[in-house]
Design an enzyme around this catalytic site. Structure first.
Site, PDB file in Angstrom:
ATOM      1  N   ASP A   8       0.882  -1.165   0.000  1.00 27.21           N
ATOM      2  CA  ASP A   8       0.000   0.000   0.000  1.00 27.21           C
ATOM      3  C   ASP A   8       0.920   1.216   0.000  1.00 27.21           C
ATOM      4  OD1 ASP A   8      -1.618   2.146   0.615  1.00 27.21           O
ATOM      5  OD2 ASP A   8      -2.287   1.371   2.562  1.00 27.21           O
ATOM      6  N   LYS A  70       2.668  11.330  -3.299  1.00 29.23           N
ATOM      7  CA  LYS A  70       1.655  10.618  -4.079  1.00 29.23           C
ATOM      8  C   LYS A  70       0.754  11.587  -4.855  1.00 29.23           C
ATOM      9  CE  LYS A  70      -1.788   6.955  -3.401  1.00 29.23           C
ATOM     10  NZ  LYS A  70      -2.315   6.039  -2.377  1.00 29.23           N
ATOM     11  N   GLU A 147      -7.227   0.591  -4.691  1.00 23.85           N
ATOM     12  CA  GLU A 147      -7.257   0.506  -3.221  1.00 23.85           C
ATOM     13  C   GLU A 147      -8.598  -0.026  -2.686  1.00 23.85           C
ATOM     14  OE1 GLU A 147      -5.912   4.413  -2.184  1.00 23.85           O
ATOM     15  OE2 GLU A 147      -3.892   3.953  -2.895  1.00 23.85           O
ATOM     16  N   ASP A 170     -13.098   5.749   2.690  1.00 18.81           N
ATOM     17  CA  ASP A 170     -11.677   5.788   3.039  1.00 18.81           C
ATOM     18  C   ASP A 170     -11.286   7.209   3.434  1.00 18.81           C
ATOM     19  OD1 ASP A 170      -8.911   5.843   3.103  1.00 18.81           O
ATOM     20  OD2 ASP A 170      -8.617   4.801   1.200  1.00 18.81           O
TER      21      ASP A 170
END
Ligand code: AMP
Length: 572
Positions: A8, A70, A147, A170
């Site tokens: 991850d 990211k 994800e 999330d």
């Protein structure tokens, strides 16, 4: 062992895991921490530092330290750290390299293959950059997984028998994602995603700090200490009703002390959490479903530990969320399970996979007839109707093939069997052939005589499970021979057509030839001779032309045959 790790690669934190004795296990670094902050610090002339050590440099040397890279993935933004230039993927590669090192140290062996997760909304450029980062870190990247799909795998939702719709909520440190997934026979499809790339726990921390910072004017170092204490208090308030925040000697001789209740925290955090509502609404609308259509709502991201968030999600979706997994670790756990599926370490879960090579059967003239093209997502079902080339045939051989070449003989035979049918004129029997690859990658071939309903089903095990090298070799071959293959297919098709026309014209002439004058019959004979000549010379262009000429020369003849047949019908 040919194992694959699951990673991850998060905005705030990254994790790595591996299947051990059939269980997904997340690997800790040498300090026992499984979460590695996705932070990189590069000192002038020094080696890059990654993780907790780099996170501590954020306050001290922010110019040479980068967090949340990211957010920049897939852009060509140049980052200057420690006097050196980096692309976002170079920074991600450093994080991945650190994880790789931690895994190799813990496992006492090399790891070289990885599954890496990305947000469902990542575009092609962002996915490619992630893959490149993996490769730069020395991994062969076996799969980029969404994800929310990974999270659903971790929750074991792939085991739901039939169809199911799942929401993945999330809420992480810096980003919020809401995804609506549909599970259909083992394959997850993303129906809708929504979110905000600047919404998360950091906003709650900032609001908390504002509340405490009111009490004094402080420099960056004091603020960093205060922040650390406040965040720790926030975490504890997920399970406790009231905490005290104590920071000895924060202001010179004066210590900091205060009490914070969960109720107060919730009042401060509520505006942040409330902002997720509109995204959930939009995702549901885009997926064209109402909350009642959902079979499960799962929670991912550290902030979903807060009771406030859980209540909020329950209210929006009209159901209690599933909290059976650790929200920080669900994505990494799912990536590890996916890695296990790919490496064969996990067997009893459905395979989210694609066919590496095309599957088909041999048809007239030795041609490959593709039924399931390569790269189709499995499970999959596809079929086609076939007939006979010769009259009074009693059976048809179904030769099952795998490969990318045009001619059957150049592909790999997977098996063959016969299906019987009642004898009939050529072209009359109808045999349906269906290929089905189930979730375990097993190919079932079914052939059915549509007239009698007689059918045969054969199971072929080796269809999907071919080595990467073999697939590469087959693809390289098919490219290398593409030109020859195409002309061979062209020739085979044209010559089959010639044979068919020649026999057809012969029988038509026998049937209605006497109704035609000699000149027309001579023209037909000449056209037939040209076809035979081209067949003998094996010249494709000439044959195609001759076929077309014969077709034109026999227009009247064909019409006469049809007329005669219809007259015959009406007489009956
Ligand atoms: P993630 O990006 O998923 O790692 O989530 C990190 C965010 O979750 C940060 O804002 C953390 O402060 C927050 N977080 C982690 N654990 C807890 C907890 N027990 N209670 C509340 N927030 C938490």
């Amino acid at each position: 062992m040919d194992e694959i790790v699951g990673i991850d690669l998060g905005t705030t934190n990254s994790l790595i895991g591996v299947m051990e004795a059939g269980f997904p296990v997340l690997i800790a670094d040498e300090n026992g921490a499984r979460l590695t902050p996705s932070v990189v610090h590069v000192a002038e002339n020094g080696p890059p530092i990654v993780g907790n050590a780099a996170a501590r440099m954020l306050a001290v040397q922010p110019a040479n330290t980068i967090a949340s890279v990211k957010r920049l993935m897939g852009t060509a933004r140049r980052l200057n750290l420690g006097g050196r230039e980096f692309l976002p993927e170079n920074i991600s590669a450093l994080i991945l390299q650190k994880l790789k090192g931690d895994a190799e140290r813990a496992l006492q062996r090399q790891v070289s293959r990885a599954v890496i997760t990305v947000p469902a909304y990542f575009n092609d450029a962002q996915r490619h950059a992630t893959k490149r980062a993996g490769e730069l870190a020395g991994f062969s990247v076996e799969r980029i997984v969404n994800e929310p799909t990974a999270a659903a795998l971790a929750y074991g939702l792939d085991k739901l028998e039939t169809r199911a719709k799942i929401a993945v909520y999330d809420l992480g440190g810096g980003t919020f994602d809401i995804s609506i997934l549909e599970l259909n026979n083992g394959v997850f499809e993303v129906l809708a995603t929504n979110g905000n790339t600047h919404l998360g726990g950091d906003d709650i921390d900032r609001a908390l700090l504002d509340r405490f910072a009111e009490t004094g004017n402080r420099g960056p170092e004091k603020m960093a200490r205060l922040r650390e204490a406040v965040v720790a208090a926030k975490h504890r308030l997920s399970t406790e009703e009231m905490v005290t925040v104590d920071i000895p000697f924060l202001d010179g001789g004066e210590s900091f002390h205060c009490e914070l209740t969960r109720q107060e925290l919730e009042r401060i955090a509520a505006p942040t959490v409330e902002k997720t509502r509109q995204h959930c609404r939009r995702a549901l609308a885009d997926a064209k479903i109402s909350p009642a259509d959902l079979d499960d709502v799962i929670l991912v991201g550290g902030v979903t530990r807060m009771p406030l968030v859980r209540r909020f999600v329950a209210e929006i979706f009209g159901r209690e969320p599933n909290t059976s997994q650790n929200p920080d670790e669900a994505v990494a756990t799912g990536a590890t399970i996916q890695a296990g599926i790919l490496s064969g370490a996990v067997r009893d879960v459905v395979l989210l996979d694609v066919t590496p090579l095309s599957l088909g059967i041999e048809t007239f003239g030795g041609l490959m007839n593709v039924i399931i093209p390569r790269n189709s997502t499995i499970p999959i079902k596809a079929g086609e109707m076939f007939t006979t080339a010769v009259s009074n045939q009693r059976a048809m051989t179904i030769k099952v093939l795998q490969g990318e070449r045009e001619m059957a003989r150049d592909n790999w035979p997977l098996g063959q069997f016969e299906i019987d049918f009642e004898p009939a004129a050529k072209g009359m029997p109808r045999v349906g052939v269906q290929f089905e690859i189930d979730a375990n990658g097993i190919l079932h071939v079914l052939a059915r005589d549509t007239k009698t309903g007689a059918e045969k089903i054969v199971e072929i095990n080796s269809a999907v499970d071919v080595s990467d090298e073999a697939v590469e070799a087959m693809l390289a071959d098919s490219l290398e021979h593409a030109f020859d293959d195409m002309s061979e297919r062209g020739w085979t098709e044209a010559s089959l057509k010639s044979q068919e026309m020649l026999t057809g014209v012969d029988s038509a002439l026998a049937l209605v030839g006497d109704e035609f004058d000699e000149t027309e019959k001579e023209a037909i004979s000449a056209a037939m001779a040209k076809v035979r000549d081209a067949l003998e010379r094996r010249e494709l262009q000439r044959l195609k032309q001759a076929n077309a000429d014969l077709d034109a020369a026999t227009q009247h003849l064909a019409a006469a045959v049809v007329e005669k047949a219809m007259a015959g019908d009406s007489r009956r």
